[in-house]
Write an enzyme that holds these catalytic residues in place. Structure first.
Site, mmCIF file in Angstrom:
data_model
loop_
_atom_site.group_PDB
_atom_site.id
_atom_site.type_symbol
_atom_site.label_atom_id
_atom_site.label_comp_id
_atom_site.label_asym_id
_atom_site.label_seq_id
_atom_site.Cartn_x
_atom_site.Cartn_y
_atom_site.Cartn_z
ATOM 1 N N ARG A 1 14.294 -29.392 2.482
ATOM 2 C CA ARG A 1 14.673 -28.858 3.792
ATOM 3 C C ARG A 1 16.091 -29.310 4.126
ATOM 4 O O ARG A 1 16.337 -30.503 4.345
ATOM 5 C CB ARG A 1 13.723 -29.341 4.876
ATOM 6 C CG ARG A 1 12.277 -28.924 4.668
ATOM 7 C CD ARG A 1 11.470 -29.221 5.921
ATOM 8 N NE ARG A 1 10.047 -28.997 5.712
ATOM 9 C CZ ARG A 1 9.150 -28.989 6.689
ATOM 10 N NH1 ARG A 1 9.534 -29.201 7.934
ATOM 11 N NH2 ARG A 1 7.868 -28.780 6.428
ATOM 12 N N LYS B 1 -4.489 -41.622 17.632
ATOM 13 C CA LYS B 1 -3.754 -40.361 17.623
ATOM 14 C C LYS B 1 -4.052 -39.547 18.870
ATOM 15 O O LYS B 1 -5.159 -39.567 19.391
ATOM 16 C CB LYS B 1 -4.145 -39.518 16.401
ATOM 17 C CG LYS B 1 -3.807 -40.141 15.060
ATOM 18 C CD LYS B 1 -4.237 -39.200 13.945
ATOM 19 C CE LYS B 1 -3.903 -39.744 12.578
ATOM 20 N NZ LYS B 1 -4.325 -38.797 11.510
ATOM 21 N N GLU C 1 -5.782 -32.486 9.704
ATOM 22 C CA GLU C 1 -5.615 -31.375 10.637
ATOM 23 C C GLU C 1 -5.559 -30.062 9.871
ATOM 24 O O GLU C 1 -5.434 -30.044 8.647
ATOM 25 C CB GLU C 1 -4.342 -31.536 11.471
ATOM 26 C CG GLU C 1 -3.054 -31.451 10.671
ATOM 27 C CD GLU C 1 -1.811 -31.557 11.549
ATOM 28 O OE1 GLU C 1 -1.929 -31.467 12.786
ATOM 29 O OE2 GLU C 1 -0.723 -31.734 10.987
ATOM 30 N N ARG D 1 -1.233 -21.254 10.837
ATOM 31 C CA ARG D 1 -0.017 -20.437 10.760
ATOM 32 C C ARG D 1 0.586 -20.566 9.369
ATOM 33 O O ARG D 1 0.082 -21.296 8.528
ATOM 34 C CB ARG D 1 1.008 -20.926 11.795
ATOM 35 C CG ARG D 1 1.320 -22.418 11.625
ATOM 36 C CD ARG D 1 2.479 -22.876 12.453
ATOM 37 N NE ARG D 1 2.594 -24.328 12.521
ATOM 38 C CZ ARG D 1 3.115 -25.105 11.583
ATOM 39 N NH1 ARG D 1 3.548 -24.569 10.450
ATOM 40 N NH2 ARG D 1 3.187 -26.414 11.740
ATOM 41 N N GLU E 1 -4.813 -29.871 5.888
ATOM 42 C CA GLU E 1 -4.018 -31.035 5.497
ATOM 43 C C GLU E 1 -4.887 -32.278 5.348
ATOM 44 O O GLU E 1 -5.799 -32.515 6.141
ATOM 45 C CB GLU E 1 -2.899 -31.276 6.513
ATOM 46 C CG GLU E 1 -2.043 -30.037 6.742
ATOM 47 C CD GLU E 1 -0.666 -30.349 7.281
ATOM 48 O OE1 GLU E 1 -0.349 -31.546 7.469
ATOM 49 O OE2 GLU E 1 0.105 -29.406 7.507
ATOM 50 N N VAL F 1 6.336 -24.074 6.931
ATOM 51 C CA VAL F 1 7.737 -24.073 6.500
ATOM 52 C C VAL F 1 7.813 -24.051 4.975
ATOM 53 O O VAL F 1 8.635 -23.358 4.371
ATOM 54 C CB VAL F 1 8.473 -25.312 7.049
ATOM 55 C CG1 VAL F 1 9.909 -25.364 6.537
ATOM 56 C CG2 VAL F 1 8.450 -25.333 8.571
ATOM 57 N N GLU G 1 -8.915 -43.453 14.082
ATOM 58 C CA GLU G 1 -9.277 -43.249 12.686
ATOM 59 C C GLU G 1 -8.893 -44.478 11.858
ATOM 60 O O GLU G 1 -8.029 -45.269 12.254
ATOM 61 C CB GLU G 1 -8.556 -42.038 12.100
ATOM 62 C CG GLU G 1 -9.038 -40.705 12.604
ATOM 63 C CD GLU G 1 -8.324 -39.550 11.944
ATOM 64 O OE1 GLU G 1 -8.866 -38.434 11.995
ATOM 65 O OE2 GLU G 1 -7.228 -39.742 11.385
ATOM 66 N N LYS G 2 -9.536 -44.618 10.719
ATOM 67 C CA LYS G 2 -9.157 -45.635 9.762
ATOM 68 C C LYS G 2 -7.733 -45.362 9.304
ATOM 69 O O LYS G 2 -7.367 -44.225 9.012
ATOM 70 C CB LYS G 2 -10.109 -45.594 8.554
ATOM 71 C CG LYS G 2 -9.766 -46.561 7.435
ATOM 72 C CD LYS G 2 -9.990 -47.996 7.832
ATOM 73 C CE LYS G 2 -9.710 -48.941 6.664
ATOM 74 N NZ LYS G 2 -9.799 -50.351 7.085
ATOM 75 N N GLY H 1 3.530 -34.232 15.139
ATOM 76 C CA GLY H 1 4.886 -34.718 14.959
ATOM 77 C C GLY H 1 5.062 -36.208 15.168
ATOM 78 O O GLY H 1 6.173 -36.693 15.374
#
Length: 447
Positions: free
Chosen positions: A337, A158, A287, A291, A275, A294, A200-201, A164
């Protein structure tokens, strides 16, 4: 309390914040590009300031223009919404230097959590469970092979500064690792100007669970429960619900308590979302978003607490309005959404909305900034609205959602409404049996 808040965003979130300000008796200023001169939030605000041409870099990302708009209008605070400058530490610092309150965390906390490697280190220090992987950035193939061998394949690479899905590659064997590492670094450098990556795994069938947290900046923290955001396409959330169908009461209380304590220990101020990937009863930090999300309305639906009110209260120095024991969770909520996109190819579909009719009735909420005759510009995110449905339980919520989707009409453009009408009739979705890969597999079989 603030006298006047400038809303540094557009679309449905700008309108959402504007409504909260009006309910609190606070004057509103909105900024807009020339493409958004006829937007609903511009029409309803007390004042508006045009800050540039359509491209985001020349308008909604133009810090100097936004600060100038604050000074011209006398705004004493800025709400950034989500996206654009909402997680920009430099923006928060500049506002502070001009004695303007940023309705969000400190620039330092934004910086820490914006760097995925540092965020993982911080989470680990705060007692939040993390995914096994590298302790920092990985630059050498030899080092990458050693780490991958230790944690076991498959692994995921990553971008440290990313999000995203960009700069993210999976390697299922040592033979895959070299190409995956090079590709991830190249994508990360092109997308974020920083080619640092970490390993990461890779979890095969996890769910995406996030915990809504709030801190008062003075050592108090609370959580508002979790949301399940596992229905995704290309790492972009499509459908969110609360509470998660995958968790039991014990797991829910445990991870919420861990997150609330971490926020308190961090001295964090305002709204945040921690998260996780969740698999086989275990949570793994991925992460933290510093903020408003959505999908915050599903949390509001099951708690009855206005999170934007809470943001403004905390930023003004009023502290949290609730203690953990005051927060009660009632019923089930789902958010869809609605994007201006082809429901199969997800190709953007800008254009003029010729007819717009939203559903109504008990437990139905639509957050949208569009209207009949509104022309959707091609320059920004394709989200045109969010349908949020609440019921006493998940079964009632699903039935109410089915009815609401049948009532929802958007003519003149293509939208993702047909996709959601398909999903509510799917047995896996009805049973809550899906993971982060489910939707893409479903779309592939439909094609």
């Amino acid at each position: 309390m603030f006298q006047k808040i400038l809303i540094a965003n557009r679309g449905e979130i700008a309108l959402r914040v504007l409504r909260a300000c009006k309910e609190l008796g606070i004057q509103t200023v909105v900024v807009h590009s020339t493409a958004d001169a006829d937007a609903m939030h511009v029409r309803l605000a007390d004042e508006s300031v045009c800050i540039g041409p359509p491209p985001s870099r020349d308008s909604y990302l133009n810090i100097h223009q936004i600060v100038a708009a604050c000074e011209i209008t006398g705004a004493d605070a800025v709400h950034p919404g989500y996206g654009f400058l909402s997680e920009n530490a430099k923006f928060a610092d500049i506002l502070a230097a001009h004695n303007i309150t940023f309705i969000g965390p400190s620039g330092d906390h934004i910086r820490v959590m914006g760097d995925k490697i540092e965020a993982k280190r911080t989470a680990k220090r705060l007692g939040i469970p993390v995914v096994p992987g590298s302790d920092g950035a990985v630059t050498e193939e030899k080092e990458a092979k050693r780490i991958a061998a230790e944690i076991g394949y498959p692994v995921i690479i990553k971008a440290s500064a990313g999000g995203g899905g960009r700069g993210m590659k999976v390697a299922r064997s040592e033979a895959d690792l070299e190409v995956a590492l090079q590709t991830a670094r190249s994508e990360a450098g092109a997308a974020f100007g920083d080619d640092a990556v970490y390993i990461e795994k890779y979890l095969e069938k996890p769910r995406h669970i996030e915990v809504q947290v709030f801190g008062d900046g003075a050592g108090r923290g609370v959580h508002f429960g979790e949301r399940d955001c596992s229905l995704q396409r290309r790492h972009q959330k499509v459908w969110e619900e609360a509470p998660s169908p995958a968790l039991n009461a014990e797991e829910r209380a445990h991870i919420g308590g861990v997150c609330a304590k971490a926020i308190a220990d961090l001295g964090y101020s305002g709204a945040g979302t921690i998260e996780f990937l969740y698999e086989n009863g275990e949570f793994y930090f991925i992460e933290m978003n510093t903020r408003l999300q959505v999908e915050h309305p599903v949390t509001e639906a099951i708690t009855g607490i206005d999170l934007v009110h809470e943001q403004i209260r905390v930023a003004s120095g009023g502290g949290l309005s609730v203690r953990q024991e005051d927060i009660r969770f009632q019923g089930h909520a789902i958010e869809c959404r609605i994007n201006a996109e082809d429901p199969r190819t997800f190709t953007p579909s800008p254009g003029t909305i010729t007819h717009f009719h939203t559903p109504g009735g008990l437990g139905i909420r639509v957050d949208s900034g569009v209207y009949s005759g509104y022309k959707i510009p091609p320059y920004y995110d394709s989200l045109i609205g969010k349908l949020i449905v609440h019921g006493r339980n998940r079964v009632e919520c699903m039935m109410r959602l089915r009815r609401a989707l049948d009532e929802f009409v958007v003519d003149g453009i293509k939208t993702t409404l047909p996709l959601f009408r398909d999903l509510v009739g799917n047995a896996d979705i009805a049973n809550g049996e899906y993971d982060i890969h489910w939707l893409e597999k479903y779309l592939a079989t439909e094609d």
